[in-house]
Write a protein that holds these residues in place. Structure first.
Motif, PDB file in Angstrom:
ATOM      1  N   ASN A   5       8.695 -35.933  29.919  1.00 24.43           N
ATOM      2  CA  ASN A   5       9.097 -34.810  30.766  1.00 24.43           C
ATOM      3  C   ASN A   5       8.872 -33.453  30.108  1.00 24.43           C
ATOM      4  O   ASN A   5       8.553 -32.475  30.789  1.00 24.43           O
ATOM      5  CB  ASN A   5      10.572 -34.946  31.165  1.00 24.43           C
ATOM      6  N   HIS A   6       9.024 -33.397  28.784  1.00 26.46           N
ATOM      7  CA  HIS A   6       8.859 -32.115  28.111  1.00 26.46           C
ATOM      8  C   HIS A   6       7.387 -31.688  28.110  1.00 26.46           C
ATOM      9  O   HIS A   6       7.077 -30.511  28.296  1.00 26.46           O
ATOM     10  CB  HIS A   6       9.377 -32.192  26.678  1.00 26.46           C
ATOM     11  N   ALA A   7       6.489 -32.642  27.937  1.00 32.79           N
ATOM     12  CA  ALA A   7       5.057 -32.332  27.982  1.00 32.79           C
ATOM     13  C   ALA A   7       4.680 -31.836  29.376  1.00 32.79           C
ATOM     14  O   ALA A   7       3.897 -30.881  29.522  1.00 32.79           O
ATOM     15  CB  ALA A   7       4.236 -33.563  27.614  1.00 32.79           C
ATOM     16  N   ILE A   8       5.243 -32.476  30.404  1.00 36.36           N
ATOM     17  CA  ILE A   8       4.988 -32.036  31.788  1.00 36.36           C
ATOM     18  C   ILE A   8       5.484 -30.602  31.977  1.00 36.36           C
ATOM     19  O   ILE A   8       4.793 -29.751  32.548  1.00 36.36           O
ATOM     20  CB  ILE A   8       5.686 -32.970  32.789  1.00 36.36           C
ATOM     21  N   TYR A   9       6.685 -30.332  31.475  1.00 36.72           N
ATOM     22  CA  TYR A   9       7.265 -28.982  31.599  1.00 36.72           C
ATOM     23  C   TYR A   9       6.368 -27.934  30.944  1.00 36.72           C
ATOM     24  O   TYR A   9       6.089 -26.882  31.538  1.00 36.72           O
ATOM     25  CB  TYR A   9       8.656 -28.966  30.956  1.00 36.72           C
ATOM     26  N   LEU A  10       5.886 -28.218  29.747  1.00 35.94           N
ATOM     27  CA  LEU A  10       5.051 -27.250  29.033  1.00 35.94           C
ATOM     28  C   LEU A  10       3.733 -26.997  29.756  1.00 35.94           C
ATOM     29  O   LEU A  10       3.269 -25.851  29.853  1.00 35.94           O
ATOM     30  CB  LEU A  10       4.771 -27.754  27.606  1.00 35.94           C
ATOM     31  N   ASP A  11       3.124 -28.058  30.278  1.00 38.73           N
ATOM     32  CA  ASP A  11       1.833 -27.902  30.950  1.00 38.73           C
ATOM     33  C   ASP A  11       1.979 -27.161  32.279  1.00 38.73           C
ATOM     34  O   ASP A  11       1.166 -26.298  32.610  1.00 38.73           O
ATOM     35  CB  ASP A  11       1.196 -29.276  31.178  1.00 38.73           C
ATOM     36  N   VAL A  12       3.016 -27.485  33.038  1.00 46.24           N
ATOM     37  CA  VAL A  12       3.253 -26.789  34.310  1.00 46.24           C
ATOM     38  C   VAL A  12       3.600 -25.321  34.052  1.00 46.24           C
ATOM     39  O   VAL A  12       3.134 -24.416  34.763  1.00 46.24           O
ATOM     40  CB  VAL A  12       4.379 -27.477  35.107  1.00 46.24           C
ATOM     41  N   LYS A  13       4.377 -25.076  33.021  1.00 48.12           N
ATOM     42  CA  LYS A  13       4.752 -23.704  32.660  1.00 48.12           C
ATOM     43  C   LYS A  13       3.501 -22.896  32.314  1.00 48.12           C
ATOM     44  O   LYS A  13       3.357 -21.738  32.741  1.00 48.12           O
ATOM     45  CB  LYS A  13       5.711 -23.739  31.469  1.00 48.12           C
ATOM     46  N   ARG A  28      -3.079 -33.675  27.660  1.00 49.62           N
ATOM     47  CA  ARG A  28      -3.459 -35.036  28.069  1.00 49.62           C
ATOM     48  C   ARG A  28      -2.222 -35.882  28.337  1.00 49.62           C
ATOM     49  O   ARG A  28      -2.159 -36.618  29.319  1.00 49.62           O
ATOM     50  CB  ARG A  28      -4.312 -35.693  26.974  1.00 49.62           C
ATOM     51  N   LEU A  29      -1.241 -35.762  27.452  1.00 51.22           N
ATOM     52  CA  LEU A  29      -0.001 -36.519  27.620  1.00 51.22           C
ATOM     53  C   LEU A  29       0.701 -36.127  28.921  1.00 51.22           C
ATOM     54  O   LEU A  29       1.225 -36.990  29.639  1.00 51.22           O
ATOM     55  CB  LEU A  29       0.928 -36.277  26.423  1.00 51.22           C
ATOM     56  N   ALA A  30       0.685 -34.827  29.234  1.00 48.89           N
ATOM     57  CA  ALA A  30       1.324 -34.346  30.459  1.00 48.89           C
ATOM     58  C   ALA A  30       0.642 -34.929  31.694  1.00 48.89           C
ATOM     59  O   ALA A  30       1.303 -35.361  32.641  1.00 48.89           O
ATOM     60  CB  ALA A  30       1.287 -32.820  30.500  1.00 48.89           C
ATOM     61  N   ARG A  31      -0.682 -34.977  31.689  1.00 51.19           N
ATOM     62  CA  ARG A  31      -1.410 -35.489  32.852  1.00 51.19           C
ATOM     63  C   ARG A  31      -1.245 -37.005  32.987  1.00 51.19           C
ATOM     64  O   ARG A  31      -1.112 -37.528  34.094  1.00 51.19           O
ATOM     65  CB  ARG A  31      -2.881 -35.102  32.755  1.00 51.19           C
ATOM     66  N   PHE A  64       0.413 -38.789  36.232  1.00 54.17           N
ATOM     67  CA  PHE A  64      -0.229 -39.913  36.928  1.00 54.17           C
ATOM     68  C   PHE A  64       0.675 -41.140  36.927  1.00 54.17           C
ATOM     69  O   PHE A  64       0.737 -41.885  37.914  1.00 54.17           O
ATOM     70  CB  PHE A  64      -1.566 -40.249  36.265  1.00 54.17           C
ATOM     71  N   SER A  65       1.373 -41.366  35.817  1.00 55.00           N
ATOM     72  CA  SER A  65       2.260 -42.527  35.727  1.00 55.00           C
ATOM     73  C   SER A  65       3.425 -42.423  36.716  1.00 55.00           C
ATOM     74  O   SER A  65       3.840 -43.413  37.316  1.00 55.00           O
ATOM     75  CB  SER A  65       2.800 -42.672  34.292  1.00 55.00           C
ATOM     76  N   LEU A  66       3.941 -41.193  36.886  1.00 58.98           N
ATOM     77  CA  LEU A  66       5.018 -40.989  37.859  1.00 58.98           C
ATOM     78  C   LEU A  66       4.523 -41.288  39.277  1.00 58.98           C
ATOM     79  O   LEU A  66       5.210 -41.938  40.066  1.00 58.98           O
ATOM     80  CB  LEU A  66       5.524 -39.542  37.774  1.00 58.98           C
ATOM     81  N   ILE A  71      -1.189 -32.399  40.407  1.00 58.71           N
ATOM     82  CA  ILE A  71      -0.838 -33.817  40.564  1.00 58.71           C
ATOM     83  C   ILE A  71       0.590 -33.952  41.090  1.00 58.71           C
ATOM     84  O   ILE A  71       0.864 -34.697  42.030  1.00 58.71           O
ATOM     85  CB  ILE A  71      -0.979 -34.571  39.226  1.00 58.71           C
ATOM     86  N   LEU A  72       1.505 -33.198  40.489  1.00 57.19           N
ATOM     87  CA  LEU A  72       2.915 -33.299  40.865  1.00 57.19           C
ATOM     88  C   LEU A  72       3.202 -32.634  42.207  1.00 57.19           C
ATOM     89  O   LEU A  72       4.122 -33.039  42.922  1.00 57.19           O
ATOM     90  CB  LEU A  72       3.790 -32.660  39.783  1.00 57.19           C
ATOM     91  N   ASN A  73       2.424 -31.625  42.558  1.00 62.58           N
ATOM     92  CA  ASN A  73       2.667 -30.875  43.782  1.00 62.58           C
ATOM     93  C   ASN A  73       2.261 -31.657  45.034  1.00 62.58           C
ATOM     94  O   ASN A  73       2.708 -31.346  46.137  1.00 62.58           O
ATOM     95  CB  ASN A  73       1.900 -29.542  43.738  1.00 62.58           C
ATOM     96  N   ALA A  74       1.428 -32.668  44.875  1.00 64.89           N
ATOM     97  CA  ALA A  74       0.962 -33.461  46.022  1.00 64.89           C
ATOM     98  C   ALA A  74       1.857 -34.688  46.215  1.00 64.89           C
ATOM     99  O   ALA A  74       2.360 -35.263  45.257  1.00 64.89           O
ATOM    100  CB  ALA A  74      -0.478 -33.896  45.802  1.00 64.89           C
TER     101      ALA A  74
END
Length: 209
Positions: free
Chosen positions: A30-38, A107-110, A114-116, A187-190
């Motif tokens: 979740n933290h990697a996702i947060y950083l990439d979206v930010k 890469r980890l964020a993406r 995708f895993s979610l 990815i998350l927005n769709a």
């Protein structure tokens, strides 16, 4: 994880593809996702905001009234921030909002995103397709066939396809991109992700480096 390959009519082609566990079945970070979206949202900011300060205002530099004897505060310039039309104190200045982020974190964020979506069973694999001419009606028929007509959908193509892109451009709920334009935010927005076979190969190749 095996997923059936569909055609543009939503029918099973009889073929299946393996979704790499290292991309579509990891424990989401979740933290990697947060950083990439930010970072993505920060990069959408132009940073061109600007207001004029005292030195940039056009106006006379003469002393507007005598120093003493008026009974009011002394004032030396009509461009003073305390007067209407004067410069702004500590106003916004142009700023670069771009942020740096390690490639491995991106890469980890993406992979996490995708895993979610994979856990939600929101990923479809479509055989590579095109249209003879750009027609929004043809793209709407594809959405109807996949049951995505009233959902936010993201189509990821392996190669640039002008006919498909132009056919989808007027639809607010759908977006067509190529692999190089993919981001964690998109990815998350769709609600649903539709990957063509060509795009799937590139995604797994890029994210498994």
């Amino acid at each position: 994880m095996k997923v059936a390959v569909l055609d543009i009519k939503g029918k099973d082609t009889g073929r299946k593809v393996d979704l790499s566990d290292s991309v579509f079945a990891i424990e989401p970070n979740n933290h990697a996702i947060y950083l990439d979206v930010k970072q993505y949202l920060a990069h959408q900011r132009q940073g061109t905001h600007k207001s004029k300060e005292r030195a940039e205002i056009a106006g006379s530099t003469r002393k507007i009234k005598k120093q003493k004897g008026t009974g009011t505060a002394r004032a030396g310039s009509i461009k003073s921030p305390i007067f209407r039309g004067g410069g702004r104190i500590f106003g916004p200045r142009p700023k670069d909002y771009t942020q740096k982020l390690n490639k491995n974190v991106k890469r980890l964020a993406r992979k996490s995103a995708f895993s979610l979506k994979s856990k939600e069973k929101s990923i479809f694999v479509l055989e590579d397709f095109t249209f003879e001419t750009p027609k929004t009606k043809d793209f709407i028929n594809v959405l109807k066939s996949l049951g995505l007509e009233n959902k936010k959908s993201l189509f990821v193509l392996g190669d640039s396809n002008n006919s498909v892109y132009l056919s989808s451009r007027n639809l607010k709920q759908s977006e067509v991109i190529i692999n190089s334009e993919l981001s964690t935010y998109k990815i998350l927005n769709a609600n649903s992700i539709v990957l063509t076979e060509g795009a799937l190969e590139e995604i797994e190749s890029n994210l498994n480096k």
